[in-house]
Design an enzyme around this catalytic site. Structure first.
Site, PDB file in Angstrom:
ATOM      1  N   THR A  85       0.859  -1.193   0.000  1.00  0.00           N
ATOM      2  CA  THR A  85       0.000   0.000   0.000  1.00  0.00           C
ATOM      3  C   THR A  85       0.898   1.247   0.000  1.00  0.00           C
ATOM      4  O   THR A  85       2.108   1.138   0.163  1.00  0.00           O
ATOM      5  CB  THR A  85      -0.902   0.053   1.269  1.00  0.00           C
ATOM      6  OG1 THR A  85      -0.069  -0.061   2.424  1.00  0.00           O
ATOM      7  CG2 THR A  85      -1.945  -1.052   1.300  1.00  0.00           C
ATOM      8  N   GLY A  86       0.285   2.408  -0.154  1.00  0.00           N
ATOM      9  CA  GLY A  86       0.970   3.689   0.050  1.00  0.00           C
ATOM     10  C   GLY A  86       2.259   3.845  -0.736  1.00  0.00           C
ATOM     11  O   GLY A  86       2.333   3.492  -1.927  1.00  0.00           O
TER      12      GLY A  86
ATOM     13  N   GLU B  17      -0.337  -8.630   5.156  1.00  0.00           N
ATOM     14  CA  GLU B  17      -1.735  -8.372   4.792  1.00  0.00           C
ATOM     15  C   GLU B  17      -2.599  -9.580   5.106  1.00  0.00           C
ATOM     16  O   GLU B  17      -2.100 -10.697   5.234  1.00  0.00           O
ATOM     17  CB  GLU B  17      -1.809  -8.023   3.292  1.00  0.00           C
ATOM     18  CG  GLU B  17      -1.030  -6.780   2.891  1.00  0.00           C
ATOM     19  CD  GLU B  17      -1.600  -5.489   3.478  1.00  0.00           C
ATOM     20  OE1 GLU B  17      -2.755  -5.501   3.946  1.00  0.00           O
ATOM     21  OE2 GLU B  17      -0.868  -4.469   3.481  1.00  0.00           O
TER      22      GLU B  17
ATOM     23  N   ALA C 299       5.127   0.840   7.806  1.00  0.00           N
ATOM     24  CA  ALA C 299       4.424   1.629   8.819  1.00  0.00           C
ATOM     25  C   ALA C 299       3.635   0.617   9.627  1.00  0.00           C
ATOM     26  O   ALA C 299       2.754  -0.053   9.091  1.00  0.00           O
ATOM     27  CB  ALA C 299       3.496   2.649   8.168  1.00  0.00           C
TER      28      ALA C 299
ATOM     29  N   TYR D  12       8.953  11.885   7.151  1.00  0.00           N
ATOM     30  CA  TYR D  12       8.084  13.053   7.001  1.00  0.00           C
ATOM     31  C   TYR D  12       8.510  14.110   8.014  1.00  0.00           C
ATOM     32  O   TYR D  12       8.966  13.776   9.104  1.00  0.00           O
ATOM     33  CB  TYR D  12       6.619  12.648   7.234  1.00  0.00           C
ATOM     34  CG  TYR D  12       5.658  13.801   7.010  1.00  0.00           C
ATOM     35  CD1 TYR D  12       5.537  14.379   5.745  1.00  0.00           C
ATOM     36  CD2 TYR D  12       4.913  14.322   8.059  1.00  0.00           C
ATOM     37  CE1 TYR D  12       4.684  15.449   5.539  1.00  0.00           C
ATOM     38  CE2 TYR D  12       4.045  15.388   7.849  1.00  0.00           C
ATOM     39  CZ  TYR D  12       3.939  15.950   6.589  1.00  0.00           C
ATOM     40  OH  TYR D  12       3.107  17.013   6.380  1.00  0.00           O
TER      41      TYR D  12
ATOM     42  N   TYR E 249       4.141  15.182  15.737  1.00  0.00           N
ATOM     43  CA  TYR E 249       4.903  14.450  14.723  1.00  0.00           C
ATOM     44  C   TYR E 249       6.418  14.618  14.928  1.00  0.00           C
ATOM     45  O   TYR E 249       7.037  13.839  15.621  1.00  0.00           O
ATOM     46  CB  TYR E 249       4.455  14.824  13.290  1.00  0.00           C
ATOM     47  CG  TYR E 249       4.869  13.714  12.355  1.00  0.00           C
ATOM     48  CD1 TYR E 249       3.996  12.676  12.046  1.00  0.00           C
ATOM     49  CD2 TYR E 249       6.175  13.641  11.869  1.00  0.00           C
ATOM     50  CE1 TYR E 249       4.407  11.596  11.267  1.00  0.00           C
ATOM     51  CE2 TYR E 249       6.597  12.571  11.095  1.00  0.00           C
ATOM     52  CZ  TYR E 249       5.712  11.558  10.792  1.00  0.00           C
ATOM     53  OH  TYR E 249       6.134  10.489  10.040  1.00  0.00           O
TER      54      TYR E 249
ATOM     55  N   VAL F 200      -2.675  10.782   1.593  1.00  0.00           N
ATOM     56  CA  VAL F 200      -3.629   9.969   2.354  1.00  0.00           C
ATOM     57  C   VAL F 200      -3.238   8.507   2.207  1.00  0.00           C
ATOM     58  O   VAL F 200      -3.232   7.970   1.101  1.00  0.00           O
ATOM     59  CB  VAL F 200      -5.068  10.172   1.826  1.00  0.00           C
ATOM     60  CG1 VAL F 200      -6.054   9.391   2.682  1.00  0.00           C
ATOM     61  CG2 VAL F 200      -5.434  11.643   1.797  1.00  0.00           C
TER      62      VAL F 200
HETATM   63  P1  NAD Z   1       1.037   2.324   4.555  1.00  0.00           P
HETATM   64  O1  NAD Z   1       0.240   2.061   5.786  1.00  0.00           O
HETATM   65  O2  NAD Z   1       0.296   2.624   3.293  1.00  0.00           O
HETATM   66  O3  NAD Z   1       2.001   1.061   4.219  1.00  0.00           O
HETATM   67  C1  NAD Z   1       2.632   0.316   5.203  1.00  0.00           C
HETATM   68  C2  NAD Z   1       3.223  -0.948   4.609  1.00  0.00           C
HETATM   69  O4  NAD Z   1       3.910  -1.658   5.668  1.00  0.00           O
HETATM   70  C3  NAD Z   1       2.181  -1.939   4.057  1.00  0.00           C
HETATM   71  O5  NAD Z   1       2.722  -2.561   2.903  1.00  0.00           O
HETATM   72  C4  NAD Z   1       2.072  -2.999   5.169  1.00  0.00           C
HETATM   73  O6  NAD Z   1       1.657  -4.299   4.745  1.00  0.00           O
HETATM   74  C5  NAD Z   1       3.508  -3.014   5.639  1.00  0.00           C
HETATM   75  N1  NAD Z   1       3.678  -3.581   6.995  1.00  0.00           N
HETATM   76  C6  NAD Z   1       3.236  -3.091   8.171  1.00  0.00           C
HETATM   77  N2  NAD Z   1       3.645  -3.898   9.189  1.00  0.00           N
HETATM   78  C7  NAD Z   1       4.383  -4.892   8.623  1.00  0.00           C
HETATM   79  C8  NAD Z   1       5.091  -6.016   9.127  1.00  0.00           C
HETATM   80  N3  NAD Z   1       5.152  -6.287  10.434  1.00  0.00           N
HETATM   81  N4  NAD Z   1       5.710  -6.833   8.248  1.00  0.00           N
HETATM   82  C9  NAD Z   1       5.662  -6.593   6.901  1.00  0.00           C
HETATM   83  N5  NAD Z   1       5.029  -5.523   6.377  1.00  0.00           N
HETATM   84  C10 NAD Z   1       4.396  -4.703   7.225  1.00  0.00           C
HETATM   85  O7  NAD Z   1       2.060   3.449   4.931  1.00  0.00           O
HETATM   86  P2  NAD Z   1       2.734   4.699   4.159  1.00  0.00           P
HETATM   87  O8  NAD Z   1       1.993   5.920   4.536  1.00  0.00           O
HETATM   88  O9  NAD Z   1       2.983   4.372   2.735  1.00  0.00           O
HETATM   89  O10 NAD Z   1       4.117   4.780   4.940  1.00  0.00           O
HETATM   90  C11 NAD Z   1       5.324   4.197   4.487  1.00  0.00           C
HETATM   91  C12 NAD Z   1       6.471   5.065   4.957  1.00  0.00           C
HETATM   92  O11 NAD Z   1       6.347   6.358   4.351  1.00  0.00           O
HETATM   93  C13 NAD Z   1       6.495   5.296   6.480  1.00  0.00           C
HETATM   94  O12 NAD Z   1       7.819   5.291   6.920  1.00  0.00           O
HETATM   95  C14 NAD Z   1       5.914   6.680   6.620  1.00  0.00           C
HETATM   96  O13 NAD Z   1       6.340   7.369   7.786  1.00  0.00           O
HETATM   97  C15 NAD Z   1       6.477   7.347   5.368  1.00  0.00           C
HETATM   98  N6  NAD Z   1       5.768   8.577   4.951  1.00  0.00           N
HETATM   99  C16 NAD Z   1       4.406   8.616   4.856  1.00  0.00           C
HETATM  100  C17 NAD Z   1       3.781   9.814   4.519  1.00  0.00           C
HETATM  101  C18 NAD Z   1       2.276   9.914   4.415  1.00  0.00           C
HETATM  102  O14 NAD Z   1       1.747  11.043   4.334  1.00  0.00           O
HETATM  103  N7  NAD Z   1       1.579   8.806   4.374  1.00  0.00           N
HETATM  104  C19 NAD Z   1       4.540  10.965   4.250  1.00  0.00           C
HETATM  105  C20 NAD Z   1       5.934  10.880   4.302  1.00  0.00           C
HETATM  106  C21 NAD Z   1       6.534   9.682   4.663  1.00  0.00           C
END
Ligand code: NAD
Length: 397
Positions: A55-56, A79, A144, A229, A239, A278
């Site tokens: 995801t993300g 997942e 995350a 972030y 944060y 998001v």
């Molecule tokens: P997300 O929730 O969309 O994705 C998280 C991913 O981690 C998923 O693939 C999930 O399956 C995986 N995951 C979680 N626990 C796990 C585990 N124990 N084992 C294996 N996989 C696991 O999150 P995101 O928002 O894409 O965040 C990813 C990174 O980007 C983070 O470090 C976050 O701080 C950073 N980030 C996010 C944003 C934002 O606005 N969303 C902005 C800047 C940076």
């Protein structure tokens, strides 16, 4: 076994507990189409490991690498499959959709679903890489997670989003009730900082890189990136200066130690500070959804709105490949949040911030855009998907 159902969104707080397989498939295809419309990445990696790939930012990175460089990708994620007549999680459907499409397009893609923090999963990944990929040219670390069990001690740590020292009161958007409210968050208790650093800090990233190195799987020139972030000062108490900020500081510490390791292989490790988007992770952070709703309005008005795929593409196409050099800030980080943090954008957001109320939420902010993005994370609200028809929910990975 085939299992067909009409799937509707069921939202509980900041999570949707159902996901639509066809909607997730459509979203993955949209991201693939975005990448296919760009020029291919010159000098891109041939074999990439993406930790947090479903995801993300992790999913977008995987799609950008597979379709921008025809990279073979091994995706790691945690997942839920379809169980007891309940649909699988969005990340499951995303990954199934991505793999099926990649296979059709002749791009190698495999996934491991399990706990990335565990020794077992690292061993499984190493075995698979040895047998089927040879070595790795790029590692993306995009986890995350709310908890982590330390594989050495078996102690489980929890990540929390709390201020440090004093409580924090702020304007907030209650996305459950669509209301602008005030929120007060109690300060971190004993163990909260340590717990959050253990889960969201850099220790596990280092363990992955050391494991790959010991197994001889780091290819010459291999790079590694983890995402972070920073955001505007209104969110800093919860944060940047809060428990999660301490974890991100630890991620930066880890980036330096991994950089030293990769330099031996003629590669680099670094942090990319990405923009607010998001995702399942960001919708759980207090204060951030209100900020995102305002930010989207300002960035869309200036024609510089980006989601995960545009950010991932910008990282690879303008920083890492195509004969580009990494453009680090004074702390050695790539700043993909540079458009978000532009003075004019921040001014627009915070000129409006004090005036937002429940009543004017939809006119002063892009809350509609926020809500639509949130539903799309789970495959809902996508044009062309028939949500009234029964769909197969038991999709294998
Ligand atoms: P997300 O929730 O969309 O994705 C998280 C991913 O981690 C998923 O693939 C999930 O399956 C995986 N995951 C979680 N626990 C796990 C585990 N124990 N084992 C294996 N996989 C696991 O999150 P995101 O928002 O894409 O965040 C990813 C990174 O980007 C983070 O470090 C976050 O701080 C950073 N980030 C996010 C944003 C934002 O606005 N969303 C902005 C800047 C940076």
């Amino acid at each position: 076994m085939s299992l067909k159902q009409v799937v509707r969104p069921r939202i509980r707080s900041y999570i949707c507990v159902t996901a639509h397989p066809n909607g997730c498939d459509a979203r993955v295809r949209e991201q693939i189409a975005y990448v296919k419309a760009q020029k291919p990445l010159k000098g891109g990696p041939k074999r990439a490991l993406i930790i947090g790939a479903s995801t993300g930012y992790g999913l977008a990175s995987r799609i950008a690498l597979a379709y921008g460089a025809r990279a073979a990708t091994l995706g790691i994620f945690y997942e839920k499959p379809c169980e007891n007549e309940r649909p699988a999680s969005a990340g499951w459907y995303n990954s199934a959709a991505f793999e099926a499409q990649a296979r059709k397009d002749g791009i190698w893609a495999k996934s491991l679903n399990g706990d990335a923090f565990s020794n077992e999963l690292k061993v499984a990944a190493i075995d698979l890489i040895k047998k089927e990929m040879g070595q790795i040219d790029l590692v993306i670390y995009s986890l995350a997670s709310p908890r982590r069990t330390d594989p050495q001690t078996n102690i489980t740590y929890r990540s929390v989003l709390k201020p440090i020292g004093t409580s924090f009161t702020s304007k907030n958007l209650d996305t459950d009730r669509n209301e602008v409210t005030q929120i007060t968050i109690a300060p971190a208790a004993d163990g909260d900082i340590e717990g959050t650093v253990k889960v969201m800090g850099g220790e596990d990233w280092e363990l992955w890189m050391e494991a790959l190195d010991s197994a001889g799987l780091i290819a010459p020139g291999c790079n590694s990136v983890a995402y972070s972030y920073i955001g505007p000062t209104v969110t800093w108490p919860v944060y940047k200066n809060g428990t999660i900020g301490r974890a991100k500081e630890d991620l930066e510490r880890a980036a330096k130690s991994i950089d030293a390791l990769l330099k031996i292989h003629r590669g680099r490790a670094f942090i990319s500070v990405n923009k607010a988007v998001v995702t399942q992770a960001s919708s759980a952070i207090p204060v951030v959804p209100l900020y995102i709703a305002l930010l989207f309005k300002a960035m869309k008005a200036h024609g510089i709105h980006e989601g995960c795929i545009e950010q991932a593409w910008r990282l690879f196409s303008t920083q890492m490949y195509n004969d580009n050099f990494l453009d680090f800030d004074e702390d050695g980080r790539v700043r993909l949040d540079n458009w978000e943090m532009r003075e004019d954008i921040q001014k627009e957001v915070f000129d409006v911030w004090p005036n937002v109320t429940t009543e004017n939420l939809n006119t002063l902010t892009d809350y509609a855009g926020y809500q639509s993005e949130f539903l799309k994370l789970f495959g809902f609200g996508i044009n062309g998907v028939n949500y009234d028809e029964e769909v197969e929910i038991n999709i294998p990975l």
